[in-house]
Design a protein around this motif. Structure first.
Motif, mmCIF file in Angstrom:
data_model
loop_
_atom_site.group_PDB
_atom_site.id
_atom_site.type_symbol
_atom_site.label_atom_id
_atom_site.label_comp_id
_atom_site.label_asym_id
_atom_site.label_seq_id
_atom_site.Cartn_x
_atom_site.Cartn_y
_atom_site.Cartn_z
ATOM 1 N N LEU A 1 38.168 37.222 50.257
ATOM 2 C CA LEU A 1 39.071 37.996 49.395
ATOM 3 C C LEU A 1 40.263 38.503 50.197
ATOM 4 N N ARG A 2 41.282 38.914 49.481
ATOM 5 C CA ARG A 2 42.436 39.537 50.142
ATOM 6 C C ARG A 2 42.225 41.047 50.259
ATOM 7 N N VAL A 3 41.045 41.504 49.863
ATOM 8 C CA VAL A 3 40.733 42.938 49.908
ATOM 9 C C VAL A 3 39.378 43.131 50.595
ATOM 10 N N LEU B 1 32.520 29.177 41.417
ATOM 11 C CA LEU B 1 33.274 30.189 42.164
ATOM 12 C C LEU B 1 34.745 29.769 42.304
ATOM 13 N N ARG B 2 34.964 28.461 42.389
ATOM 14 C CA ARG B 2 36.370 27.993 42.502
ATOM 15 C C ARG B 2 37.128 28.240 41.199
ATOM 16 N N GLU B 3 36.386 28.244 40.076
ATOM 17 C CA GLU B 3 37.048 28.615 38.806
ATOM 18 C C GLU B 3 37.521 30.071 38.887
ATOM 19 N N LEU B 4 36.714 30.916 39.523
ATOM 20 C CA LEU B 4 37.125 32.323 39.675
ATOM 21 C C LEU B 4 38.329 32.434 40.608
ATOM 22 N N GLN B 5 38.340 31.565 41.612
ATOM 23 C CA GLN B 5 39.460 31.582 42.558
ATOM 24 C C GLN B 5 40.783 31.301 41.833
ATOM 25 N N SER B 6 40.734 30.373 40.863
ATOM 26 C CA SER B 6 41.982 30.057 40.166
ATOM 27 C C SER B 6 42.363 31.171 39.182
ATOM 28 N N LYS B 7 41.424 32.069 38.921
ATOM 29 C CA LYS B 7 41.670 33.147 37.958
ATOM 30 C C LYS B 7 42.200 34.430 38.626
ATOM 31 N N TYR B 8 41.762 34.669 39.851
ATOM 32 C CA TYR B 8 42.090 35.948 40.490
ATOM 33 C C TYR B 8 42.866 35.776 41.795
ATOM 34 N N LYS B 9 43.977 36.498 41.878
ATOM 35 C CA LYS B 9 44.818 36.424 43.090
ATOM 36 C C LYS B 9 44.107 36.992 44.314
ATOM 37 N N ILE B 10 43.214 37.958 44.097
ATOM 38 C CA ILE B 10 42.561 38.564 45.265
ATOM 39 C C ILE B 10 41.563 37.617 45.941
ATOM 40 N N SER C 1 49.648 49.229 42.168
ATOM 41 C CA SER C 1 50.958 48.728 42.599
ATOM 42 C C SER C 1 52.038 49.109 41.585
ATOM 43 N N VAL C 2 51.660 49.217 40.263
ATOM 44 C CA VAL C 2 52.629 49.644 39.245
ATOM 45 C C VAL C 2 52.967 51.124 39.436
ATOM 46 N N SER C 3 51.913 51.951 39.670
ATOM 47 C CA SER C 3 52.170 53.386 39.804
ATOM 48 C C SER C 3 52.878 53.736 41.110
ATOM 49 N N ASN C 4 52.824 52.806 42.088
ATOM 50 C CA ASN C 4 53.585 53.084 43.318
ATOM 51 C C ASN C 4 55.042 52.721 43.105
ATOM 52 N N GLY D 1 37.815 43.808 37.629
ATOM 53 C CA GLY D 1 37.981 45.252 37.809
ATOM 54 C C GLY D 1 38.805 45.553 39.045
ATOM 55 N N GLU D 2 38.497 44.880 40.134
ATOM 56 C CA GLU D 2 39.173 45.122 41.405
ATOM 57 C C GLU D 2 40.646 44.694 41.320
ATOM 58 N N GLU D 3 40.875 43.552 40.687
ATOM 59 C CA GLU D 3 42.254 43.056 40.573
ATOM 60 C C GLU D 3 43.082 44.005 39.687
ATOM 61 N N ASN D 4 42.494 44.452 38.582
ATOM 62 C CA ASN D 4 43.216 45.373 37.701
ATOM 63 C C ASN D 4 43.533 46.686 38.405
ATOM 64 N N LYS D 5 42.555 47.147 39.208
ATOM 65 C CA LYS D 5 42.768 48.391 39.969
ATOM 66 C C LYS D 5 43.988 48.223 40.880
ATOM 67 N N ARG D 6 44.049 47.073 41.552
ATOM 68 C CA ARG D 6 45.180 46.797 42.472
ATOM 69 C C ARG D 6 46.495 46.768 41.705
ATOM 70 N N LEU D 7 46.437 46.093 40.538
ATOM 71 C CA LEU D 7 47.674 45.968 39.746
ATOM 72 C C LEU D 7 48.163 47.349 39.310
#
Ligand SMILES: Cc1ncc(COP(=O)(O)O)c(C=O)c1O
Length: 403
Positions: A339-341, A315-324, A400-403, A391-397
């Motif tokens: 998570l940040r979400v 799980l810590r490997e995932l932590q280093s991969k995803y900002k959320i 944030s781009v479209s805003n 999926g969740e991180e890409n959705k956020r990205l």
């Protein structure tokens, strides 16, 4: 009955106190559950930490079936050989000195009994609890529970409970008065997001209690029976509480709450002062005996420690991969990913992909799997979490781009 009818009926007739997930579970085997449509799920909830030895264990089925055919109820005012067998087993695994047990039916009842024992033994009213702590939802246990959302609608609660910042030894010392009966704490806070105490905290807490004569109640309803890598989490720190609360996994899915206490503390309760019609039910006791045997024979605490380390690493490997992902933490197989979400979407998406996980508050994905999981099961869950987080991180990205 089909899925739609089951959901309609439950929604119509069951008090709406649970945040329901849209799945009808009908069968379980090992670490898997199946829904009414035959869809298979890898279960990392353990049904809220209950199913520690896996579903449909033949040993538990055999023991309970045997008892069902002999005698279903046996009130505590009569003697029963299966209950006696359980009490002996409990005495064998219990932390040293916790020689007496009260048998109830749930975690909250185990805590109620602990509070009553503490008040009766000391003759004092005050109970100090930790901010963030969760101890159940009946009025006494709720008074020790921290979350405002659970408490506020039911005020006034039981008087003389106060909360101190968790792990803050100074604040705890300041909170103790000549009227303090006990301090209650979870070894690892579960419901509030898998919060592991700092090294040395429980040793210091024990010392304070020893110096002041205040009792230490450890609520191991969620952490007990091997979950954290020891039979009881208090063993991590070499600390023995005066009263220990157990429930959830102790009877492999059957309702049992146990309050273990030192002889003189438990004996302060007189005849009739704390009883339960169903407490110590022989079928439940048979299930608990079989469950304890499995935990001991299969060395499930050691397994939880080893697999917990493996899972945390992945799980810590995932932590280093995803900002959320804000933090990964845990002890044994009691693990949280903060998570940040909001985690609701993550949980529902994982479910879609055939993996059941829990929440703990708004931002924490919680894992309380059966301790019989394999590394392969962990890899499956990590792969699903990877996909869902991506999926969740890409959705956020994108948003944030479209805003
Ligand atoms: C630490 C702790 N104490 C008490 C309880 C209450 O247990 P029950 O829901 O069986 O009443 C829980 C339930 O989650 C818990 O985690």
């Amino acid at each position: 009955m089909d899925e739609k009818s089951v959901i309609e009926i439950e929604d119509k007739y069951l008090a709406r106190v649970y945040a329901k997930k849209p799945v009808v579970l009908t069968r379980g085997k090992g670490v898997f559950l199946w829904d009414i449509n035959g869809k298979k799920y890898l279960d990392f909830t353990g049904n809220y930490g209950v199913c520690i030895a896996g579903y449909s264990r033949p040993e538990i089925i055999k023991a309970t079936r045997r008892q069902l055919e002999r005698l279903i109820p046996c009130h505590g005012s009569f003697y029963n050989e299966t209950r006696a067998e359980l009490l002996e087993k409990l005495a064998q695994i219990a932390p040293k000195g916790l020689t007496k047990a009260f048998l109830g039916n749930s975690g909250t009842e185990a805590v109620e009994c602990a509070i009553k024992m503490a008040r009766k033994f000391t003759g004092k009213p005050e109970i100090i609890a930790m901010m963030g702590g969760f101890h159940g939802k009946t009025m006494g246990a709720l008074s020790a529970t921290w979350k405002e959302k659970y408490r506020e609608p039911f005020q006034p609660l039981v008087p003389d409970f106060k909360h101190v910042p968790r792990f803050n030894i100074q604040k705890i010392k300041e909170a103790i008065t000549e009227k303090t009966a006990a301090i209650i704490a979870e070894p690892v806070q579960g419901e509030s997001g898998i919060i592991v105490p700092p090294e040395g905290f429980f040793q210091s807490l024990r010392e304070i209690c020893d110096n002041t004569g205040v009792l230490l109640i450890m609520d191991e309803v969620q952490t007990g029976m091997g979950r954290t890598g020891r039979m009881f989490a208090c063993e991590h720190w070499g600390v023995t509480p005066d009263i220990l609360c157990l429930a959830k996994s102790i009877a492999g899915g059957f309702p049992l709450g146990v309050t273990l206490a030192k002889e003189e503390i438990a004996s302060s309760l007189g005849v009739g002062e704390h009883t339960s019609t169903f407490g110590g039910n022989p079928v439940v006791c048979a299930a608990a005996c079989a469950t304890i045997d499995i935990i001991v024979r299969e060395r499930l605490p050691e397994r939880a420690e080893k697999l917990g380390r493996y899972f945390l690493g992945k799980l810590r490997e995932l932590q280093s991969k995803y900002k959320i992902v804000r933090e990964v933490r845990g002890l044994g197989l009691m693990i949280g990913v903060e998570l940040r979400v909001d985690v609701l979407n993550i949980i529902l998406e994982a479910m879609q992909k055939g993996v059941l996980v829990l929440d703990a508050g708004k931002n924490v994905v919680r894992f309380l799997p059966p301790l019989v999981i394999s590394e392969e099961n962990i890899d499956t869950v990590v792969t699903v979490m990877d996909e869902v987080l991506e999926g969740e991180e890409n959705k956020r990205l994108r948003s944030s781009v479209s805003n």
